[in-house]
Design a protein around this motif. Structure first.
Motif, PDB file in Angstrom:
ATOM      1  N   ILE A  51     124.226  62.733  74.598  1.00  0.00           N
ATOM      2  CA  ILE A  51     125.178  63.843  74.448  1.00  0.00           C
ATOM      3  C   ILE A  51     125.617  63.986  72.990  1.00  0.00           C
ATOM      4  O   ILE A  51     125.886  65.087  72.516  1.00  0.00           O
ATOM      5  CB  ILE A  51     126.385  63.625  75.385  1.00  0.00           C
ATOM      6  N   THR A  52     125.652  62.869  72.251  1.00  0.00           N
ATOM      7  CA  THR A  52     126.129  62.907  70.863  1.00  0.00           C
ATOM      8  C   THR A  52     125.054  63.305  69.852  1.00  0.00           C
ATOM      9  O   THR A  52     125.374  63.603  68.709  1.00  0.00           O
ATOM     10  CB  THR A  52     126.700  61.538  70.436  1.00  0.00           C
ATOM     11  N   VAL A  53     123.801  63.290  70.242  1.00  0.00           N
ATOM     12  CA  VAL A  53     122.710  63.529  69.290  1.00  0.00           C
ATOM     13  C   VAL A  53     122.864  64.829  68.499  1.00  0.00           C
ATOM     14  O   VAL A  53     122.722  64.824  67.276  1.00  0.00           O
ATOM     15  CB  VAL A  53     121.333  63.455  69.985  1.00  0.00           C
ATOM     16  N   PRO A  54     123.158  65.967  69.116  1.00  0.00           N
ATOM     17  CA  PRO A  54     123.244  67.200  68.324  1.00  0.00           C
ATOM     18  C   PRO A  54     124.274  67.147  67.191  1.00  0.00           C
ATOM     19  O   PRO A  54     124.106  67.831  66.180  1.00  0.00           O
ATOM     20  CB  PRO A  54     123.636  68.261  69.364  1.00  0.00           C
ATOM     21  N   ASP A  55     125.305  66.333  67.347  1.00  0.00           N
ATOM     22  CA  ASP A  55     126.365  66.277  66.338  1.00  0.00           C
ATOM     23  C   ASP A  55     126.298  65.036  65.452  1.00  0.00           C
ATOM     24  O   ASP A  55     126.640  65.097  64.272  1.00  0.00           O
ATOM     25  CB  ASP A  55     127.742  66.300  67.026  1.00  0.00           C
ATOM     26  N   ILE A  56     125.890  63.912  65.998  1.00  0.00           N
ATOM     27  CA  ILE A  56     125.978  62.648  65.267  1.00  0.00           C
ATOM     28  C   ILE A  56     124.638  62.209  64.678  1.00  0.00           C
ATOM     29  O   ILE A  56     124.516  62.020  63.479  1.00  0.00           O
ATOM     30  CB  ILE A  56     126.535  61.517  66.173  1.00  0.00           C
ATOM     31  N   SER A  57     123.636  62.027  65.490  1.00  0.00           N
ATOM     32  CA  SER A  57     122.407  61.396  65.005  1.00  0.00           C
ATOM     33  C   SER A  57     121.204  62.319  64.911  1.00  0.00           C
ATOM     34  O   SER A  57     120.084  61.859  64.714  1.00  0.00           O
ATOM     35  CB  SER A  57     122.070  60.189  65.885  1.00  0.00           C
ATOM     36  N   GLY A  58     121.408  63.615  65.002  1.00  0.00           N
ATOM     37  CA  GLY A  58     120.292  64.559  64.927  1.00  0.00           C
ATOM     38  C   GLY A  58     119.534  64.503  63.618  1.00  0.00           C
ATOM     39  O   GLY A  58     118.346  64.788  63.566  1.00  0.00           O
ATOM     40  N   LYS A  59     120.192  64.143  62.534  1.00  0.00           N
ATOM     41  CA  LYS A  59     119.534  63.995  61.240  1.00  0.00           C
ATOM     42  C   LYS A  59     119.420  62.518  60.841  1.00  0.00           C
ATOM     43  O   LYS A  59     119.168  62.194  59.682  1.00  0.00           O
ATOM     44  CB  LYS A  59     120.291  64.773  60.168  1.00  0.00           C
ATOM     45  N   ALA A  60     119.574  61.633  61.784  1.00  0.00           N
ATOM     46  CA  ALA A  60     119.567  60.199  61.487  1.00  0.00           C
ATOM     47  C   ALA A  60     118.192  59.725  61.046  1.00  0.00           C
ATOM     48  O   ALA A  60     117.161  60.189  61.540  1.00  0.00           O
ATOM     49  CB  ALA A  60     120.016  59.403  62.710  1.00  0.00           C
ATOM     50  N   ILE A  61     118.212  58.790  60.129  1.00  0.00           N
ATOM     51  CA  ILE A  61     117.016  58.047  59.776  1.00  0.00           C
ATOM     52  C   ILE A  61     116.839  56.932  60.805  1.00  0.00           C
ATOM     53  O   ILE A  61     115.729  56.655  61.247  1.00  0.00           O
ATOM     54  CB  ILE A  61     117.148  57.471  58.352  1.00  0.00           C
ATOM     55  N   ALA A  62     117.969  56.338  61.201  1.00  0.00           N
ATOM     56  CA  ALA A  62     117.930  55.276  62.210  1.00  0.00           C
ATOM     57  C   ALA A  62     119.326  55.014  62.752  1.00  0.00           C
ATOM     58  O   ALA A  62     120.312  55.167  62.037  1.00  0.00           O
ATOM     59  CB  ALA A  62     117.384  53.985  61.601  1.00  0.00           C
ATOM     60  N   ASN A  63     119.392  54.639  64.018  1.00  0.00           N
ATOM     61  CA  ASN A  63     120.600  54.027  64.567  1.00  0.00           C
ATOM     62  C   ASN A  63     120.485  52.552  64.218  1.00  0.00           C
ATOM     63  O   ASN A  63     119.535  51.888  64.628  1.00  0.00           O
ATOM     64  CB  ASN A  63     120.674  54.223  66.083  1.00  0.00           C
ATOM     65  N   LEU A  64     121.440  52.043  63.457  1.00  0.00           N
ATOM     66  CA  LEU A  64     121.342  50.681  62.946  1.00  0.00           C
ATOM     67  C   LEU A  64     121.930  49.634  63.875  1.00  0.00           C
ATOM     68  O   LEU A  64     121.458  48.503  63.919  1.00  0.00           O
ATOM     69  CB  LEU A  64     122.045  50.581  61.589  1.00  0.00           C
ATOM     70  N   GLU A  65     122.979  50.014  64.589  1.00  0.00           N
ATOM     71  CA  GLU A  65     123.687  49.006  65.374  1.00  0.00           C
ATOM     72  C   GLU A  65     124.547  49.688  66.426  1.00  0.00           C
ATOM     73  O   GLU A  65     125.168  50.711  66.163  1.00  0.00           O
ATOM     74  CB  GLU A  65     124.579  48.204  64.424  1.00  0.00           C
ATOM     75  N   TYR A  66     124.560  49.114  67.615  1.00  0.00           N
ATOM     76  CA  TYR A  66     125.510  49.483  68.659  1.00  0.00           C
ATOM     77  C   TYR A  66     126.404  48.274  68.876  1.00  0.00           C
ATOM     78  O   TYR A  66     125.915  47.140  68.886  1.00  0.00           O
ATOM     79  CB  TYR A  66     124.803  49.836  69.966  1.00  0.00           C
TER      80      TYR A  66
END
Length: 151
Positions: free
Chosen positions: A74-89
């Protein structure tokens, strides 16, 4: 008309900002069943109506990692859509049970951000997301660090 643009750049994030995500998802029985099969989670609390009659909630519980996956999506369009990588949860917390036909919504707060030391064309955005149901009850929370390009 402006074309749909996925995600935001590093500069677009403001510390303290709360983003109410527009996307939501109702969890159907088929979603829960397929996720249970795909992830090998065959616990009867997720798949067996007779078993849950004697369980605390008396109805099928949605697999917690499905709720987590949906909240991230759900968060992808706003948060990680331009991400190079998710580094940590981190700090994934299941706050309340989720049942078949619950609808999941999410909001995210920008906790911090900083440029990377090795490459100043990108930065790390640190956020906390809270997922909640149709009754506005929080059901899940987590934090993550996302590596995002600058403009």
């Amino acid at each position: 008309m402006k074309a749909f643009e996925l995600g935001n750049y590093f500069e677009d994030f403001k510390v303290g900002e709360v983003i109410n995500h527009n996307t939501s998802k109702t969890i159907f029985e088929s979603d829960n069943n397929l996720f249970s099969l795909l992830t090998m989670n065959h616990h009867p609390v997720h798949t067996n109506l007779e078993y849950v009659k004697n369980h605390q909630h008396k109805k099928i519980l949605v697999v917690g990692t499905l709720v987590f996956s949906l909240a991230v999506g759900i968060t992808v369009p706003d948060i990680s859509g331009k991400a190079i990588a998710n580094l940590e949860y981190e700090k994934v917390k299941h706050l309340a049970p989720v049942f078949i036909n619950d609808t999941i919504y999410a909001k995210t707060e920008v906790l911090d951000k900083w440029l990377t030391k090795s490459n100043t064309t990108r930065g790390i955005v640190y956020v906390e997301t809270i997922a909640f149901n149709q009754k506005e009850e929080p059901v899940l929370s987590f934090r993550r660090k996302v590596l995002i390009s600058k403009k």
